[in-house]
Design a protein around this motif. Sequence first.
Motif, short mmCIF file in Angstrom:
data_model
loop_
_atom_site.label_atom_id
_atom_site.label_comp_id
_atom_site.label_asym_id
_atom_site.label_seq_id
_atom_site.Cartn_x
_atom_site.Cartn_y
_atom_site.Cartn_z
N PRO A 130 0.81 -1.24 0.00
CA PRO A 130 0.00 0.00 0.00
C PRO A 130 0.84 1.28 0.00
CG PRO A 130 -0.99 -1.62 1.45
CD PRO A 130 0.33 -2.21 1.00
N VAL A 131 1.99 1.25 0.68
CA VAL A 131 2.83 2.46 0.75
C VAL A 131 3.50 2.75 -0.59
CG1 VAL A 131 4.92 3.44 1.79
CG2 VAL A 131 3.24 2.26 3.23
N THR A 132 4.13 1.73 -1.19
CA THR A 132 4.83 1.97 -2.46
C THR A 132 3.82 2.22 -3.59
OG1 THR A 132 5.03 -0.42 -2.86
CG2 THR A 132 6.90 0.68 -1.81
N ARG A 133 2.65 1.59 -3.51
CA ARG A 133 1.62 1.85 -4.52
C ARG A 133 1.21 3.32 -4.50
NH1 ARG A 133 -2.39 -1.38 -7.09
NH2 ARG A 133 -1.72 -3.17 -5.87
N ARG A 134 1.08 3.87 -3.30
CA ARG A 134 0.71 5.27 -3.17
C ARG A 134 1.79 6.17 -3.78
NH1 ARG A 134 -1.74 7.36 2.50
NH2 ARG A 134 -3.33 5.84 1.93
N SER A 135 3.08 5.82 -3.52
CA SER A 135 4.18 6.62 -4.10
C SER A 135 4.16 6.53 -5.62
CB SER A 135 5.54 6.10 -3.59
OG SER A 135 5.63 6.16 -2.20
N ILE A 136 4.03 5.30 -6.13
CA ILE A 136 4.12 5.06 -7.58
C ILE A 136 2.98 5.74 -8.32
CG2 ILE A 136 3.87 3.24 -9.33
CD1 ILE A 136 5.39 1.39 -7.27
N THR A 137 1.76 5.62 -7.80
CA THR A 137 0.61 6.18 -8.51
C THR A 137 0.40 7.66 -8.17
OG1 THR A 137 -0.95 5.46 -6.79
CG2 THR A 137 -0.58 3.95 -8.64
N GLY A 138 1.09 8.16 -7.16
CA GLY A 138 0.92 9.55 -6.73
C GLY A 138 1.89 10.52 -7.37
N MET A 139 2.81 10.02 -8.19
CA MET A 139 3.77 10.91 -8.87
C MET A 139 3.44 10.94 -10.37
SD MET A 139 7.41 10.48 -6.94
CE MET A 139 7.60 8.73 -7.20
N ALA B 217 4.88 15.98 -5.33
CA ALA B 217 3.74 15.06 -5.52
C ALA B 217 3.84 13.88 -4.55
CB ALA B 217 3.70 14.57 -6.96
N PHE B 218 5.06 13.37 -4.34
CA PHE B 218 5.30 12.28 -3.38
C PHE B 218 4.86 12.72 -1.97
CE2 PHE B 218 8.44 10.81 -0.18
CZ PHE B 218 8.22 9.45 -0.21
N VAL C 84 1.90 14.48 3.62
CA VAL C 84 2.88 15.23 4.40
C VAL C 84 2.84 16.70 4.00
CG1 VAL C 84 5.38 15.53 4.75
CG2 VAL C 84 4.36 13.25 4.87
N LEU C 85 2.30 16.94 2.79
CA LEU C 85 2.14 18.29 2.28
C LEU C 85 0.66 18.43 1.94
CD1 LEU C 85 3.89 20.72 1.56
CD2 LEU C 85 4.24 19.72 -0.71
N ALA C 86 0.00 19.44 2.52
CA ALA C 86 -1.45 19.55 2.35
C ALA C 86 -1.84 20.78 1.54
CB ALA C 86 -2.13 19.58 3.71
N ASP C 87 -0.91 21.29 0.72
CA ASP C 87 -1.21 22.50 -0.05
C ASP C 87 -2.15 22.22 -1.22
OD1 ASP C 87 0.69 20.99 -1.43
OD2 ASP C 87 1.61 22.74 -2.35
N ALA C 88 -2.18 20.96 -1.68
CA ALA C 88 -3.07 20.57 -2.77
C ALA C 88 -3.43 19.11 -2.56
CB ALA C 88 -2.38 20.75 -4.11
N ASP C 89 -4.56 18.68 -3.16
CA ASP C 89 -4.95 17.28 -3.03
C ASP C 89 -3.98 16.40 -3.81
OD1 ASP C 89 -7.14 17.72 -1.45
OD2 ASP C 89 -8.53 17.93 -3.15
N PRO C 90 -3.69 15.20 -3.30
CA PRO C 90 -2.88 14.28 -4.09
C PRO C 90 -3.65 13.84 -5.33
CG PRO C 90 -3.61 13.23 -2.05
CD PRO C 90 -4.09 14.64 -2.01
N LEU C 91 -2.91 13.54 -6.39
CA LEU C 91 -3.53 13.08 -7.64
C LEU C 91 -2.93 11.71 -7.96
CD1 LEU C 91 -5.37 13.79 -10.07
CD2 LEU C 91 -3.32 14.69 -11.19
N TYR C 92 -3.75 10.65 -7.91
CA TYR C 92 -3.26 9.30 -8.16
C TYR C 92 -3.72 8.85 -9.55
CZ TYR C 92 -2.85 9.41 -3.05
OH TYR C 92 -2.54 9.77 -1.76
N THR C 93 -2.80 8.30 -10.31
CA THR C 93 -3.14 7.81 -11.66
C THR C 93 -2.57 6.40 -11.86
OG1 THR C 93 -1.15 8.83 -12.55
CG2 THR C 93 -3.18 10.12 -12.71
#
Length: 266
Positions: free
Chosen positions: A117-126, A172-173, A179-188
């Motif tokens: 779940p952690v690496t999936r979030r990194s991979i799809t969140g960049m 984006a990561f 950890v950064l809340a200035d914009a919503d994360p975008l997962y693709t």
Amino acid sequence: MNVITRGSGDPTVAIVGGIHGDEPAGKQVVDRIADMDLEFAGTVKLVIANEPALDAGVRYTDCDLNRAFPGDPDSDLYEERLAVEVYDELEDAQAVLGLHTSHSLPPPFTIFTSLNPVTRRSITGMPVDYAVDSSGLRQTTLDSVHPGAISLEAGVQGSEEAVSFGLLAGLAFLRAHHVLADADPLYTSVRRIKALHEIKKGTGVPRLYYRNFQRIPAGELYAEDDEVSHRAPDNNKVLVLASEHGYEDIFGVLGEPDGIITPEEH
Ligand SMILES: [Zn+2]
């Protein structure tokens, strides 16, 4: 090693530059994030790993740090001792992004060893289209010892584009892990490539006929020099980290498309 901490509280993540001393983009990305005026919602450790190699402008001083994990505190080799220090610093980070550049052409891509779940979030969140599963290759990289670590190949070594893309992806990561809340994360969704094996060089002038992730037709010659020639065994092979002069003994890695990595349900 130099560690700059920004923000406070959970979650804790880390961005690591300077794993290779001849790839200045990672350090520049880390320095820029450290200098930015950002509102953090957690903690980020910004790590510059191999300072002596960066100062000397060389990949490493004694041995390749990304071939030295988990390391050895009693080793005579600087990077084997450094690997232990870097790992200790990153142990409490749930997600880790290692920044790299190479001699191969864009697009940028990520490299992972375990999909969780952690690496999936990194991979799809960049903002990358390809993720390379390196679990079939050597197990001495940072990604292979830290379950939350992935690498980003941000672009061409020494280019300004690699620094600007690394910064974009690094932010984006941080958003992807809240950890950064200035914009919503975008997962693709991202194309998954299974790394199969290194492509050995022989002697003489190296020649490559395909770019990273370009499908090679069965039987086609994709790399050769005066001694070796490599042909695609079937219609399902692509090159990864392909470069004629980036590595002394290999052209890069042969891989095959292996489906899609989708974002987790939120
Ligand atoms: Zn590197």
